[in-house]
Each structure stands twice: as C-alpha cells, then as structure tokens.
Write a protein that holds these residues in place. Sequence first.
Motif, PDB file in Angstrom:
ATOM      1  N   ILE A   1       0.840  -1.198   0.000  1.00  0.00           N
ATOM      2  CA  ILE A   1       0.000   0.000   0.000  1.00  0.00           C
ATOM      3  C   ILE A   1       0.877   1.251   0.000  1.00  0.00           C
ATOM      4  O   ILE A   1       0.612   2.212  -0.725  1.00  0.00           O
TER       5      ILE A   1
ATOM      6  N   ARG B   1       0.779   4.106  -2.887  1.00  0.00           N
ATOM      7  CA  ARG B   1       0.470   5.497  -2.521  1.00  0.00           C
ATOM      8  C   ARG B   1       1.616   6.430  -2.888  1.00  0.00           C
ATOM      9  O   ARG B   1       1.396   7.541  -3.352  1.00  0.00           O
TER      10      ARG B   1
ATOM     11  N   ALA C   1       1.605   7.108  -6.551  1.00  0.00           N
ATOM     12  CA  ALA C   1       0.482   7.948  -6.966  1.00  0.00           C
ATOM     13  C   ALA C   1       0.654   9.409  -6.558  1.00  0.00           C
ATOM     14  O   ALA C   1      -0.123  10.262  -6.984  1.00  0.00           O
ATOM     15  N   SER C   2       1.697   9.710  -5.777  1.00  0.00           N
ATOM     16  CA  SER C   2       1.839  11.070  -5.260  1.00  0.00           C
ATOM     17  C   SER C   2       2.436  12.055  -6.256  1.00  0.00           C
ATOM     18  O   SER C   2       2.348  13.257  -6.043  1.00  0.00           O
TER      19      SER C   2
ATOM     20  N   THR D   1      -4.193  -3.602  -5.802  1.00  0.00           N
ATOM     21  CA  THR D   1      -3.875  -2.909  -4.552  1.00  0.00           C
ATOM     22  C   THR D   1      -4.545  -1.546  -4.507  1.00  0.00           C
ATOM     23  O   THR D   1      -5.165  -1.174  -3.509  1.00  0.00           O
ATOM     24  N   PHE D   2      -4.445  -0.795  -5.596  1.00  0.00           N
ATOM     25  CA  PHE D   2      -5.051   0.533  -5.651  1.00  0.00           C
ATOM     26  C   PHE D   2      -6.565   0.442  -5.500  1.00  0.00           C
ATOM     27  O   PHE D   2      -7.169   1.193  -4.731  1.00  0.00           O
TER      28      PHE D   2
ATOM     29  N   ARG E   1      -8.382  -1.883  -4.111  1.00  0.00           N
ATOM     30  CA  ARG E   1      -8.809  -2.330  -2.787  1.00  0.00           C
ATOM     31  C   ARG E   1      -8.579  -1.281  -1.710  1.00  0.00           C
ATOM     32  O   ARG E   1      -9.288  -1.246  -0.719  1.00  0.00           O
ATOM     33  N   THR E   2      -7.565  -0.431  -1.866  1.00  0.00           N
ATOM     34  CA  THR E   2      -7.247   0.531  -0.819  1.00  0.00           C
ATOM     35  C   THR E   2      -7.864   1.901  -1.051  1.00  0.00           C
ATOM     36  O   THR E   2      -7.919   2.702  -0.132  1.00  0.00           O
ATOM     37  N   SER E   3      -8.319   2.181  -2.246  1.00  0.00           N
ATOM     38  CA  SER E   3      -8.837   3.522  -2.521  1.00  0.00           C
ATOM     39  C   SER E   3     -10.346   3.518  -2.770  1.00  0.00           C
ATOM     40  O   SER E   3     -10.897   4.515  -3.200  1.00  0.00           O
ATOM     41  N   SER E   4     -10.981   2.410  -2.503  1.00  0.00           N
ATOM     42  CA  SER E   4     -12.421   2.332  -2.748  1.00  0.00           C
ATOM     43  C   SER E   4     -13.122   1.772  -1.508  1.00  0.00           C
ATOM     44  O   SER E   4     -12.501   1.503  -0.491  1.00  0.00           O
TER      45      SER E   4
END
Length: 90
Positions: free
Chosen positions: A21, A25, A28-29, A73-74, A76-79
């Motif tokens: 994660i 993240r 994505a920054s 991963t994105f 599952r962690t951002s939704s």
Amino acid sequence: MRLARFMVEVMGVDQARERMIGLVRAAASGPEAARLVRDLVTRELFTPLAEAIGAPHAPLQTTLIGAHVVGLTFARTSSAWSPWPRPRRT
C-alpha cells in the motif's frame, strides 16, 4: 488463479500489505515518485523474476503481472471494497 491466490496470501500478511500500500500510494503522489517506485520495483522484483522465468517474453510478462498487482492494490485501498480477505488454510 495463481496470481489471485498469491495476492490474497501476501495481502493477508500485515507487514507485506502495508509495504504494498505504501509503494502504491507513493507512486500515486507524483511523477517523480512514480518513476522512483517503478525503478525500484523493476530492479528488485521484475528483473530477477524475469531472469528466473527465462521465457522469451518474460520482461513483458512480469510487467503485466505488476500492473495487475498495482491495480488490485489501488482498487482495494482507494475504494469502498471490503478489506483484503485472509487466506484460507487448506
């Protein structure tokens, strides 16, 4: 199916999940962070994996696997999806 099983097993381990994660993240920054994460993952994971596979298209295969892993991963962690399931012991 093996990729899905691998993802459930890895993401069932707290330390591995937090690392994955964190990498997603960080990537994505911003563009520079994305390049740094991509270089790290390519050097430490994809290149050795491609060499171990030894198939003619192994670098492409490892890149596609990586895209799936990052996407899962994105997502599952951002939704609002449910948390990662714990692997079942069989």
